[in-house]
Write an enzyme that holds these catalytic residues in place. Structure first.
Site, PDB file in Angstrom:
ATOM      1  N   ASN A 132    -111.917 -41.297   7.028  1.00  0.00           N
ATOM      2  CA  ASN A 132    -111.541 -40.680   5.971  1.00  0.00           C
ATOM      3  C   ASN A 132    -111.201 -39.559   6.855  1.00  0.00           C
ATOM      4  O   ASN A 132    -110.223 -38.946   5.847  1.00  0.00           O
ATOM      5  CB  ASN A 132    -113.446 -40.388   5.872  1.00  0.00           C
ATOM      6  CG  ASN A 132    -113.741 -39.992   6.682  1.00  0.00           C
ATOM      7  OD1 ASN A 132    -114.352 -39.869   7.800  1.00  0.00           O
ATOM      8  ND2 ASN A 132    -115.350 -38.813   6.425  1.00  0.00           N
ATOM      9  N   GLU A 230    -122.335 -39.527  14.574  1.00  0.00           N
ATOM     10  CA  GLU A 230    -121.759 -38.522  13.810  1.00  0.00           C
ATOM     11  C   GLU A 230    -122.132 -40.324  12.310  1.00  0.00           C
ATOM     12  O   GLU A 230    -120.717 -40.602  12.290  1.00  0.00           O
ATOM     13  CB  GLU A 230    -120.764 -38.235  13.597  1.00  0.00           C
ATOM     14  CG  GLU A 230    -120.870 -37.182  14.748  1.00  0.00           C
ATOM     15  CD  GLU A 230    -121.224 -36.212  14.730  1.00  0.00           C
ATOM     16  OE1 GLU A 230    -122.034 -36.005  13.123  1.00  0.00           O
ATOM     17  OE2 GLU A 230    -121.283 -34.897  15.444  1.00  0.00           O
ATOM     18  N   CYS A 264    -117.529 -37.662   5.082  1.00  0.00           N
ATOM     19  CA  CYS A 264    -119.422 -36.893   5.404  1.00  0.00           C
ATOM     20  C   CYS A 264    -120.190 -35.810   4.855  1.00  0.00           C
ATOM     21  O   CYS A 264    -121.723 -35.771   4.980  1.00  0.00           O
ATOM     22  CB  CYS A 264    -119.713 -37.074   7.132  1.00  0.00           C
ATOM     23  SG  CYS A 264    -118.828 -35.728   8.023  1.00  0.00           S
ATOM     24  N   GLU A 433    -120.757 -32.765  17.501  1.00  0.00           N
ATOM     25  CA  GLU A 433    -119.947 -32.335  18.508  1.00  0.00           C
ATOM     26  C   GLU A 433    -119.182 -30.881  18.032  1.00  0.00           C
ATOM     27  O   GLU A 433    -119.651 -30.031  17.808  1.00  0.00           O
ATOM     28  CB  GLU A 433    -119.250 -33.529  17.651  1.00  0.00           C
ATOM     29  CG  GLU A 433    -119.352 -34.760  17.972  1.00  0.00           C
ATOM     30  CD  GLU A 433    -118.612 -35.784  17.599  1.00  0.00           C
ATOM     31  OE1 GLU A 433    -117.982 -35.760  16.244  1.00  0.00           O
ATOM     32  OE2 GLU A 433    -117.608 -36.703  18.472  1.00  0.00           O
TER      33      GLU A 433
HETATM   34  P1  NAD Z   1    -118.052 -48.245   9.535  1.00  0.00           P
HETATM   35  O1  NAD Z   1    -118.928 -47.848  10.101  1.00  0.00           O
HETATM   36  O2  NAD Z   1    -117.101 -48.834   8.453  1.00  0.00           O
HETATM   37  O3  NAD Z   1    -116.748 -47.897  10.986  1.00  0.00           O
HETATM   38  C1  NAD Z   1    -116.332 -47.268  11.346  1.00  0.00           C
HETATM   39  C2  NAD Z   1    -115.683 -47.822  12.607  1.00  0.00           C
HETATM   40  O4  NAD Z   1    -115.920 -48.068  13.048  1.00  0.00           O
HETATM   41  C3  NAD Z   1    -114.370 -47.646  12.275  1.00  0.00           C
HETATM   42  O5  NAD Z   1    -113.521 -47.807  13.596  1.00  0.00           O
HETATM   43  C4  NAD Z   1    -114.708 -49.483  12.154  1.00  0.00           C
HETATM   44  O6  NAD Z   1    -113.603 -50.413  12.500  1.00  0.00           O
HETATM   45  C5  NAD Z   1    -115.867 -49.595  13.757  1.00  0.00           C
HETATM   46  N1  NAD Z   1    -116.497 -50.576  13.493  1.00  0.00           N
HETATM   47  C6  NAD Z   1    -117.137 -51.339  12.328  1.00  0.00           C
HETATM   48  N2  NAD Z   1    -118.162 -52.691  12.978  1.00  0.00           N
HETATM   49  C7  NAD Z   1    -118.097 -52.513  13.951  1.00  0.00           C
HETATM   50  C8  NAD Z   1    -119.358 -52.723  15.075  1.00  0.00           C
HETATM   51  N3  NAD Z   1    -119.739 -53.702  14.724  1.00  0.00           N
HETATM   52  N4  NAD Z   1    -118.828 -51.820  16.377  1.00  0.00           N
HETATM   53  C9  NAD Z   1    -118.171 -51.505  16.563  1.00  0.00           C
HETATM   54  N5  NAD Z   1    -118.027 -50.536  15.949  1.00  0.00           N
HETATM   55  C10 NAD Z   1    -117.033 -51.039  14.534  1.00  0.00           C
HETATM   56  O7  NAD Z   1    -117.007 -46.269   8.873  1.00  0.00           O
HETATM   57  P2  NAD Z   1    -116.537 -46.081   7.728  1.00  0.00           P
HETATM   58  O8  NAD Z   1    -116.426 -47.366   5.786  1.00  0.00           O
HETATM   59  O9  NAD Z   1    -114.747 -46.724   8.376  1.00  0.00           O
HETATM   60  O10 NAD Z   1    -116.483 -44.725   7.664  1.00  0.00           O
HETATM   61  C11 NAD Z   1    -117.446 -43.906   6.454  1.00  0.00           C
HETATM   62  C12 NAD Z   1    -118.572 -43.646   7.033  1.00  0.00           C
HETATM   63  O11 NAD Z   1    -117.997 -42.260   7.948  1.00  0.00           O
HETATM   64  C13 NAD Z   1    -119.779 -42.393   5.888  1.00  0.00           C
HETATM   65  O12 NAD Z   1    -121.003 -43.119   6.212  1.00  0.00           O
HETATM   66  C14 NAD Z   1    -119.008 -41.907   6.171  1.00  0.00           C
HETATM   67  O13 NAD Z   1    -120.570 -41.011   6.161  1.00  0.00           O
HETATM   68  C15 NAD Z   1    -118.959 -41.881   7.785  1.00  0.00           C
HETATM   69  N6  NAD Z   1    -118.810 -40.307   8.680  1.00  0.00           N
HETATM   70  C16 NAD Z   1    -119.450 -39.676   9.268  1.00  0.00           C
HETATM   71  C17 NAD Z   1    -119.072 -38.335   9.867  1.00  0.00           C
HETATM   72  C18 NAD Z   1    -119.666 -37.019  10.425  1.00  0.00           C
HETATM   73  O14 NAD Z   1    -119.279 -36.410  11.375  1.00  0.00           O
HETATM   74  N7  NAD Z   1    -120.968 -37.353   9.969  1.00  0.00           N
HETATM   75  C19 NAD Z   1    -117.501 -38.063   9.537  1.00  0.00           C
HETATM   76  C20 NAD Z   1    -116.820 -38.941   8.790  1.00  0.00           C
HETATM   77  C21 NAD Z   1    -117.234 -39.721   8.594  1.00  0.00           C
END
Ligand code: NAD
Length: 454
Positions: A132, A230, A264, A433
């Site tokens: 995102n 996060e 997020c 962070e």
């Molecule tokens: P996701 O959890 O599907 O993927 C995030 C990352 O993790 C990707 O690079 C993915 O390839 C990797 N990943 C997936 N499975 C994994 C595993 N088993 N082991 C290690 N890595 C793995 O999330 P997304 O769909 O890419 O992003 C959306 C989510 O991110 C939303 O829930 C959003 O709220 C959150 N987000 C949080 C923040 C924050 O700062 N709190 C900021 C941005 C996004």
């Protein structure tokens, strides 16, 4: 053997690139290179490390427009947002470049000698980021990690690897050694998980869904490996009757529909005091209908498409036509478009009130008084951000202290400044962070006692 991953433009559906999807073995090799890089990087004089980081920051700044255009194409971000994001990366690198010579220890009074503490870099850090905000989120991890003396392996999301790959090129051109900053592309459950499992990776910084964050914390626990998480959010925007309703209503769409709600920190629950509910909603409707959802390359664009067709389907699955109060417009034709949508749901157990939709959908609820607003806002598994609109500063601060959330704003929707800490309560995350202390998350503290009485 590596597989190839197709990268598309979400606004046009056109194929942009194919990037390799690394294997577990290739990830292991990258970690071994990062171990060598770590030895080299930590041995560098602090001033030299800082100089290299400043050169990296300057390179990002001078490539701002190129990086921004890349993010518009790969992530569908509006060009104005993407320029801010590229600038943010440069600011974050510069800010932490200034912390290299300030990794101060302490001298603690003791009897019979001198006691000193040292901050020492953890080692190889794996940084796993979502799609995102591909650029800024990566930099919030890698900049303080590099400043602390760690080497970094960055794993971008499958759908948005292009800006990370370009950032690595800029880092290397600026003089940061290849083994100190690597980007490895591939599937999360393969590459990401291999980083988490690898005993030579000293720390994982993960931004993404709570579901994957939980899995990473479980795997890391087996090695007592530190993690910064996060995760998701379901933040509230709370409007009191004494608020400046015009300002509150005109800014509310951008607090949730920015980046098409794929944020997020999105204020995806709108809590409005009953006494001004109609007056607020009337103003809010006009503001929502005025949001410009269009080709993100246009300077006027305020919202672009969603990231993939699958994600659009998921977002749409939360919207029951009967609950829609009003919605904005969006382009038709190619691209993963979805209009800004406002739903009214009073039942707080409804899945659209409880779960992170991560799209341009906001749920409106009404409250009677402060206590009711606090109860509704805190009735969530998440606790990342939130806004409070009131002309009574005492109430604003009372509310801010009562809300279980990590990044709050009063009469504003700001969540992120690189020099202030950012992170979540409850299932929104672990650790912080940004801000002045971020380098501490990449250091061990070593205590040394020197006997002066021998
Ligand atoms: P996701 O959890 O599907 O993927 C995030 C990352 O993790 C990707 O690079 C993915 O390839 C990797 N990943 C997936 N499975 C994994 C595993 N088993 N082991 C290690 N890595 C793995 O999330 P997304 O769909 O890419 O992003 C959306 C989510 O991110 C939303 O829930 C959003 O709220 C959150 N987000 C949080 C923040 C924050 O700062 N709190 C900021 C941005 C996004």
């Amino acid at each position: 053997m590596s597989t190839l991953q197709i990268v598309r433009n979400p606004a046009t559906e056109q194929v942009l690139a194919e990037v390799p999807g690394a294997t577990v073995e290739e990830t292991r090799e990258a970690v071994q290179r990062a171990k060598r890089g770590f030895r080299e990087w930590r041995a560098l004089a602090p001033g030299d490390r800082a100089t290299l980081l400043r050169a990296f920051g300057a390179a990002v700044l001078s490539h701002n427009e190129e990086l921004a255009q890349l993010e518009v194409r790969n992530a569908g971000h509006t060009i104005s947002n993407a320029r801010w994001e590229a600038n943010n990366v440069a600011d974050v690198i510069m800010y932490y470049a200034g912390s290299v010579e300030r990794l101060l220890g302490q001298q603690i009074p003791v009897a019979g000698g001198v006691d000193l503490t040292f901050k020492e870099p953890l080692g190889v850090v794996g940084i796993i980021v979502p799609w995102n905000f591909p650029m800024p989120i990566a930099s919030w991890g890698f900049a303080p990690a590099l400043a602390a003396g760690c080497s970094v392996i960055l794993k971008p999301a499958e759908t948005t690897p292009l800006s990370a790959l370009r950032l690595a090129e800029l880092a290397h051109e600026a003089g940061i050694p290849q083994d100190v900053f690597q980007v490895i592309t591939g599937v999360g459950s393969v590459v990401g998980e291999a980083l988490v499992r690898d005993p030579d990776v000293a720390k994982i910084v993960f931004t993404g869904s709570t579901r994957v964050g939980v899995r990473i914390q479980e795997l890391a626990a087996a090695q007592v490996k530190p993690v910064t998480l996060e995760l998701g959010g379901k933040s509230a925007n709370i409007i009191f009757e004494d608020a400046d309703l015009d300002r509150a209503a005109s800014s509310a769409p951008y607090a949730v529909f920015d980046n098409a709600g794929q944020d997020c920190c999105a204020r995806s629950r709108l809590l409005v005091q009953a006494s001004v509910f109609d007056a607020f909603l009337e103003r809010f409707e006009a503001a929502v209908k005025a949001v410009r959802v269009e080709d993100p390359t246009l300077e006027t664009a305020e919202m672009g498409p969603l990231i993939t067709p699958e994600h659009r389907e998921r977002v749409a699955s939360y919207v029951d036509e009967n609950t829609i109060l009003f919605r904005g417009a969006c382009p038709e034709g190619p691209g993963y478009w979805y209009p800004p949508t406002v739903v009214g749901i009073e039942d707080s157990s409804h899945r659209s009130v409880r779960e992170e939709i991560f799209g341009p959908v906001v749920v409106v609820q009404r409250f009677t008084d402060e206590a009711h607003a606090i109860a509704l806002a805190n009735d969530s598994d998440y606790g990342l951000s939130g806004s409070i609109w009131t002309s009574n500063l005492g109430r604003g601060l009372r509310m801010a202290r009562a809300l279980e959330s990590g990044a709050l704003s009063i009469n504003s929707h700001s969540s992120v400044r690189y020099w202030t800490p950012f992170g979540g309560y409850k299932r929104s995350g672990l650790g912080r962070e940004l801000g002045p202390d971020a380098t501490d998350a990449f250091c061990e503290t070593k205590n040394v006692f020197i006997n002066t009485e021998l």
